[in-house]
Motif scaffolding. Sequence first.
Motif, PDB file in Angstrom:
ATOM      1  N   UNK A 179       9.073   8.852   0.898  1.00 46.52           N
ATOM      2  CA  UNK A 179       8.759  10.373   0.797  1.00 46.52           C
ATOM      3  C   UNK A 179       9.305  10.846  -0.518  1.00 46.52           C
ATOM      4  N   UNK A 180      10.364  10.297  -1.258  1.00 49.87           N
ATOM      5  CA  UNK A 180      10.917  10.815  -2.535  1.00 49.87           C
ATOM      6  C   UNK A 180       9.697  10.147  -3.454  1.00 49.87           C
ATOM      7  N   UNK A 181       9.404   8.878  -3.223  1.00 44.91           N
ATOM      8  CA  UNK A 181       8.267   8.372  -4.167  1.00 44.91           C
ATOM      9  C   UNK A 181       7.023   9.353  -4.006  1.00 44.91           C
ATOM     10  N   UNK A 182       6.636   9.537  -3.089  1.00 45.29           N
ATOM     11  CA  UNK A 182       5.437  10.641  -2.953  1.00 45.29           C
ATOM     12  C   UNK A 182       5.606  11.920  -3.560  1.00 45.29           C
ATOM     13  N   UNK A 183       6.703  12.213  -3.385  1.00 48.05           N
ATOM     14  CA  UNK A 183       7.395  13.499  -4.151  1.00 48.05           C
ATOM     15  C   UNK A 183       7.182  13.233  -5.565  1.00 48.05           C
ATOM     16  N   UNK A 184       7.432  12.427  -6.143  1.00 46.15           N
ATOM     17  CA  UNK A 184       7.618  12.322  -7.472  1.00 46.15           C
ATOM     18  C   UNK A 184       6.225  12.008  -8.030  1.00 46.15           C
ATOM     19  N   UNK A 228       5.234  -0.565  -4.469  1.00 46.23           N
ATOM     20  CA  UNK A 228       6.676  -0.695  -3.587  1.00 46.23           C
ATOM     21  C   UNK A 228       6.866   0.192  -2.348  1.00 46.23           C
ATOM     22  N   UNK A 229       6.438   1.334  -2.595  1.00 47.83           N
ATOM     23  CA  UNK A 229       6.832   2.077  -1.331  1.00 47.83           C
ATOM     24  C   UNK A 229       5.982   1.928  -0.271  1.00 47.83           C
ATOM     25  N   UNK A 230       4.647   1.608  -0.594  1.00 49.17           N
ATOM     26  CA  UNK A 230       3.727   1.201   0.269  1.00 49.17           C
ATOM     27  C   UNK A 230       4.098  -0.097   0.935  1.00 49.17           C
ATOM     28  N   UNK A 264      -0.862   6.128   7.704  1.00 43.25           N
ATOM     29  CA  UNK A 264      -1.439   7.480   6.940  1.00 43.25           C
ATOM     30  C   UNK A 264      -0.644   7.634   5.466  1.00 43.25           C
ATOM     31  N   UNK A 265       0.704   7.457   5.248  1.00 41.93           N
ATOM     32  CA  UNK A 265       1.287   7.471   4.172  1.00 41.93           C
ATOM     33  C   UNK A 265       0.846   6.265   3.308  1.00 41.93           C
ATOM     34  N   UNK A 266       0.640   5.117   3.958  1.00 48.64           N
ATOM     35  CA  UNK A 266       0.261   3.965   3.240  1.00 48.64           C
ATOM     36  C   UNK A 266      -1.139   4.225   2.470  1.00 48.64           C
ATOM     37  N   UNK A 267      -2.124   4.652   3.276  1.00 48.98           N
ATOM     38  CA  UNK A 267      -3.351   4.946   2.850  1.00 48.98           C
ATOM     39  C   UNK A 267      -3.266   6.090   1.729  1.00 48.98           C
ATOM     40  N   UNK A 268      -2.427   7.071   1.779  1.00 48.07           N
ATOM     41  CA  UNK A 268      -2.268   8.149   0.771  1.00 48.07           C
ATOM     42  C   UNK A 268      -1.569   7.698  -0.406  1.00 48.07           C
TER      43      UNK A 268
END
Length: 161
Positions: free
Chosen positions: A28-33, A106-108, A129-133
Amino acid sequence: MDAMRLIGVTRHALAKAGSVHDIVAEAWQVQALAEAVGGYFVVSGPAAARAEARGLCEAGGRARGALFHPALHHPTLRGGGLRAAQLSEVRDPREVLPALGELLAEAGFALVGVASNTEEEALYWQCVEAIDAADEARDRVHGMLRHLTFREWGGEWGGAA
């Protein structure tokens, strides 16, 4: 804080994450960044890269929404809040964008591990869904890098020479 420093701190936190809760929170933090870096380029980047930067913001936001899991509590409530809010500058986009792309990968991968090992269907689909995003965000980062390759940003963007 400079984007490269935030990427390093976030990469370290993701690598240390051991529990499902910690992995989801760090993804979640990675995506926020990613969303914050995209927003920075929307405002400060060259016009040619702004569409990709907006797409990066949208993908990061969509992934963060997918990763909200009530049983895991809201990730920003842990460990000091939203790290990406500390973003103050992007000194060298030629360094930041590839590093951000690697961090998204890495997050994926971490989320693939969570999805593969959970028996909870809702968490599984949230991870998918988060992996796709995250993949879409990486595509946007690569699009921005193509603009770096074809265009000198120094004249249009004050942060890079």
